[in-house]
Design a protein around this motif. Structure first.
Motif, PDB file in Angstrom:
ATOM      1  N   GLY A  94     -49.649 -20.676  40.987  1.00  0.00           N
ATOM      2  CA  GLY A  94     -48.705 -21.772  40.867  1.00  0.00           C
ATOM      3  C   GLY A  94     -48.987 -22.626  39.645  1.00  0.00           C
ATOM      4  O   GLY A  94     -49.723 -22.226  38.738  1.00  0.00           O
ATOM      5  N   LYS A  95     -48.416 -23.827  39.637  1.00  0.00           N
ATOM      6  CA  LYS A  95     -48.587 -24.726  38.496  1.00  0.00           C
ATOM      7  C   LYS A  95     -48.989 -26.098  38.986  1.00  0.00           C
ATOM      8  O   LYS A  95     -48.345 -26.680  39.854  1.00  0.00           O
ATOM      9  N   ARG A  96     -50.066 -26.618  38.433  1.00  0.00           N
ATOM     10  CA  ARG A  96     -50.556 -27.934  38.845  1.00  0.00           C
ATOM     11  C   ARG A  96     -49.566 -29.038  38.492  1.00  0.00           C
ATOM     12  O   ARG A  96     -48.886 -28.979  37.467  1.00  0.00           O
ATOM     13  N   GLY A  97     -49.540 -30.064  39.341  1.00  0.00           N
ATOM     14  CA  GLY A  97     -48.761 -31.253  39.043  1.00  0.00           C
ATOM     15  C   GLY A  97     -49.670 -32.364  38.573  1.00  0.00           C
ATOM     16  O   GLY A  97     -50.882 -32.171  38.430  1.00  0.00           O
ATOM     17  N   ARG A  98     -49.107 -33.550  38.342  1.00  0.00           N
ATOM     18  CA  ARG A  98     -49.941 -34.674  37.915  1.00  0.00           C
ATOM     19  C   ARG A  98     -49.267 -36.003  38.266  1.00  0.00           C
ATOM     20  O   ARG A  98     -48.040 -36.099  38.343  1.00  0.00           O
ATOM     21  N   ILE A 123     -51.942 -50.942  38.419  1.00  0.00           N
ATOM     22  CA  ILE A 123     -51.372 -52.225  38.024  1.00  0.00           C
ATOM     23  C   ILE A 123     -49.934 -52.299  38.527  1.00  0.00           C
ATOM     24  O   ILE A 123     -49.120 -51.423  38.211  1.00  0.00           O
ATOM     25  N   PRO A 124     -49.592 -53.334  39.322  1.00  0.00           N
ATOM     26  CA  PRO A 124     -48.231 -53.430  39.863  1.00  0.00           C
ATOM     27  C   PRO A 124     -47.191 -53.557  38.748  1.00  0.00           C
ATOM     28  O   PRO A 124     -47.445 -54.091  37.672  1.00  0.00           O
ATOM     29  N   LYS A 125     -45.991 -53.033  39.026  1.00  0.00           N
ATOM     30  CA  LYS A 125     -44.831 -53.148  38.158  1.00  0.00           C
ATOM     31  C   LYS A 125     -45.041 -52.502  36.788  1.00  0.00           C
ATOM     32  O   LYS A 125     -44.455 -52.911  35.797  1.00  0.00           O
ATOM     33  N   THR A 126     -45.913 -51.492  36.739  1.00  0.00           N
ATOM     34  CA  THR A 126     -46.086 -50.716  35.503  1.00  0.00           C
ATOM     35  C   THR A 126     -45.511 -49.324  35.719  1.00  0.00           C
ATOM     36  O   THR A 126     -45.222 -48.921  36.848  1.00  0.00           O
ATOM     37  N   SER A 127     -45.337 -48.614  34.622  1.00  0.00           N
ATOM     38  CA  SER A 127     -44.726 -47.289  34.712  1.00  0.00           C
ATOM     39  C   SER A 127     -45.622 -46.314  35.470  1.00  0.00           C
ATOM     40  O   SER A 127     -46.846 -46.388  35.399  1.00  0.00           O
ATOM     41  N   ARG A 128     -44.986 -45.416  36.207  1.00  0.00           N
ATOM     42  CA  ARG A 128     -45.707 -44.416  36.998  1.00  0.00           C
ATOM     43  C   ARG A 128     -44.879 -43.137  36.981  1.00  0.00           C
ATOM     44  O   ARG A 128     -43.697 -43.150  37.305  1.00  0.00           O
ATOM     45  N   SER A 129     -45.493 -42.026  36.558  1.00  0.00           N
ATOM     46  CA  SER A 129     -44.761 -40.773  36.503  1.00  0.00           C
ATOM     47  C   SER A 129     -45.429 -39.729  37.386  1.00  0.00           C
ATOM     48  O   SER A 129     -46.661 -39.674  37.476  1.00  0.00           O
ATOM     49  N   ILE A 130     -44.597 -38.941  38.052  1.00  0.00           N
ATOM     50  CA  ILE A 130     -45.096 -37.900  38.954  1.00  0.00           C
ATOM     51  C   ILE A 130     -44.438 -36.568  38.598  1.00  0.00           C
ATOM     52  O   ILE A 130     -43.212 -36.475  38.525  1.00  0.00           O
ATOM     53  N   VAL A 131     -45.258 -35.586  38.333  1.00  0.00           N
ATOM     54  CA  VAL A 131     -44.771 -34.220  38.134  1.00  0.00           C
ATOM     55  C   VAL A 131     -45.293 -33.401  39.312  1.00  0.00           C
ATOM     56  O   VAL A 131     -46.498 -33.144  39.407  1.00  0.00           O
ATOM     57  N   PRO A 132     -44.433 -33.029  40.243  1.00  0.00           N
ATOM     58  CA  PRO A 132     -44.899 -32.318  41.447  1.00  0.00           C
ATOM     59  C   PRO A 132     -45.546 -30.977  41.122  1.00  0.00           C
ATOM     60  O   PRO A 132     -45.167 -30.307  40.156  1.00  0.00           O
ATOM     61  N   ALA A 133     -46.525 -30.608  41.926  1.00  0.00           N
ATOM     62  CA  ALA A 133     -47.144 -29.291  41.790  1.00  0.00           C
ATOM     63  C   ALA A 133     -46.174 -28.228  42.303  1.00  0.00           C
ATOM     64  O   ALA A 133     -45.389 -28.477  43.217  1.00  0.00           O
TER      65      ALA A 133
END
Length: 549
Positions: A264-268, A280-290
């Motif tokens: 498969g392929k790892r996410g992050r 840190i609240p209200k900062t950018s957050r990105s999710i790339v699913p595995a």
């Protein structure tokens, strides 16, 4: 911040929630603010030094041979002050120019640097695909397991903690103590253990809850990790399936040869954190699913594999053999229905014969041997195909032995001086076979040995598969025309020998063996493995004649 392995990332994420701040306040200060403060501090120091110098000079009596008038002293003081102001202006102009350069020309660079200090990336492990048998029964899959980790800096009483954990984890106290004395913030204690072990560790502190530290001990955490298991139990088809390490990386077998499909392929997850590792609240957050790996469907039949392994171990035990192997194949399509390897008993260790495990040889594909008399069908098939003999051809002049270059070939028992080709093959006469080979010739014998698959790996994609040993005909010596026709002077894997017999059984046409029949993607779509077309080695009539012989 650099990415870490999935298990360690999960462990460190748990530790950061409890870890006290150990960084200097400067690490939380933006780089531009620190630079501006440094410039202002340097400017202030320069101005202070210059002021002190000028004041000292202005208040000291002027030693001169000529007394200056009040007007001259006033003009001289004004001149010095103008020099002082000029220096101050130059310092602030340089500082301003530097700030403009940093704010404009280097803006993107320092923004990226600032983000890199705050941004934390956690890798998400991808579930490894499942390996099924031909009927959809699980042969290898990834199941949840527990890993116990520790932050040594949070363990106050290391000696007591080691003493409490040793009997529960089944580890030497000294080994645990060594890990507790490490100078970093992350150490594995034990990996991929049953839930029962975790519960015993938690029982050391009744107030401890899942994924929380044992406050009476300090610094103990629990992390979920996938573990590769064989639901069929034991080592069923283990050398064929192969193995993976604790990190989920393939080591051997089909796990390794099909790793790009299964892993498969790892996410992050990327988020901005403070100096204590908190988001840190209200900062950018990105999710790339595995992305989960694809599944494999094998040609192996689980029930047949189990029965073959059971009988193989019994046979190895009764024969007192050092090992054994069995391959069961469908000669019409090349499907391998069972492939087993067994290890003989070890008297020194009082170990009985057993099925080989995932890190041991898959003998049918990786082990080579001298095939001997079973290889005689190649010699006869080649001679019949070229019209040199037929099954009823009588070969005379057969003696008890034949010698070349000091090497003598004999038969196990006395043979008639004249026999038909069928009788020679049925009686497995070594001398008679060499006479047939002499009629076929060196080039003819070499051609058919290669055509039947000797000297090259089979079509099965498998790590460390051996190609056997078959020298080119130009490198043969006269003795090779005595040894190679009867299966000596060369080496082959059991699968290569079976491949030759499958060709005869399939009417003289190659049928490539295979272990993988299909791949199932994440959407559940089945992608059938395309069988390789097989060429013809001998005619159907020749194959039929050899079969009858």
């Amino acid at each position: 911040m650099p990415a870490t392995s999935s298990a360690e990332s999960r462990g460190r994420g748990a530790l950061n929630g409890e870890r006290s701040s150990r960084r200097e306040s400067a690490e939380r200060t933006p780089i531009f603010s620190r630079l501006l403060a440094s410039l202002l501090s340097a400017s202030a120091a320069l101005v202070g030094a210059a002021s002190t110098y000028l004041v000292d000079r202005a208040t000291q009596p002027v030693v001169t041979t000529k007394r200056l008038s009040a007007n001259e002293i006033h003009l001289q003081t004004r001149k010095r002050l103008r020099w002082f102001l000029g220096v101050v202006v130059l310092v602030f102009a340089a500082a301003g120019a530097k700030m403009i350069f940093l704010q404009v020309a280097q803006r993107d660079r320092f923004i990226a640097y600032s983000v890199s200090q705050r941004e934390h990336t956690t890798l998400l492990a991808a579930d490894r695909g499942t390996i099924f048998d031909r009927n959809g029964i699980d042969l290898a899959l990834s199941a949840p397991s527990n890993t116990i980790v520790v932050d040594p800096t949070l363990v106050k009483d290391k000696s007591r903690t080691a003493s409490l954990l040793a009997p529960v984890l089944g580890m030497p106290r000294r080994e645990i103590l060594t890990r507790l004395r490490a100078k970093n913030h992350f150490q594995y204690l034990v990996r991929q253990v049953d839930t029962s072990v975790v519960e015993k560790v938690k029982a050391l502190d009744p107030e401890a809850s899942k994924n929380k530290a044992l406050y009476s001990l300090g610094g103990i955490y629990f992390v979920n990790e996938p573990k590769r298991v064989n639901p069929s139990g034991g080592n069923l088809a283990a050398p064929v399936l192969g193995s993976v390490n604790l990190e989920g990386a393939a080591l051997s077998g089909l796990e390794a040869s099909n790793d790009s499909i299964l892993k498969g392929k790892r996410g992050r997850i990327s988020a901005q954190t403070d100096a204590r590792g908190r988001e840190i609240p209200k900062t950018s957050r990105s999710i790339v699913p595995a992305k989960r790996g694809d599944d494999l469907v094998l040609t192996i039949d689980q029930s047949l594999q189990y029965e073959v392994e059971r009988r193989l171990v019994d046979r190895v035990t009764s024969a007192g053999a050092t090992g054994g192997l069995v391959v069961v194949a469908d000669v019409t399509n090349g499907d391998i229905l069972a492939m087993a390897s067994a290890v003989g008993a070890n008297a020194a260790k009082s170990e009985p014969a057993r099925v080989a495990d995932g890190l041991e040889q898959n003998r049918p594909l990786t082990w080579t041997y001298t095939p001997g008399s079973v290889n005689k069908i190649v010699t006869f098939a080649g001679a019949i195909e070229r019209g040199i003999i037929n099954s009823d051809s009588v070969i005379d002049g057969i003696t008890n032995s034949v010698t070349d270059s000091g090497f003598t070939i004999t038969d196990d028992h006395v043979m008639p001086s004249a026999m038909s080709a069928t009788e020679i093959l049925a009686r497995s006469s070594n001398v008679g076979t060499t006479k047939v080979a002499a009629m076929l010739g060196k080039q003819g014998l070499s051609h058919y040995l290669s055509a039947f698959g000797y000297g090259v790996t089979t079509s099965i994609d498998f790590p460390a598969q051996s190609s056997g040993i078959l020298a080119a005909s130009k490198d043969w010596h006269s003795i090779d025309m005595l040894t190679k026709p009867i299966g000596y002077g060369l080496a082959a894997t059991p699968m290569q020998v079976l491949d030759a017999y499958m060709t005869i059984a399939n009417g003289g046409k190659i049928v490539h063996p295979r272990l993988v029949s299909a791949r199932i993607d994440a959407q559940g779509v089945r992608h059938q493995t395309v069988a390789q077309p097989g060429g013809r080695v001998v005619s159907k009539a020749t194959a039929s004649a050899v079969t009858e012989m």
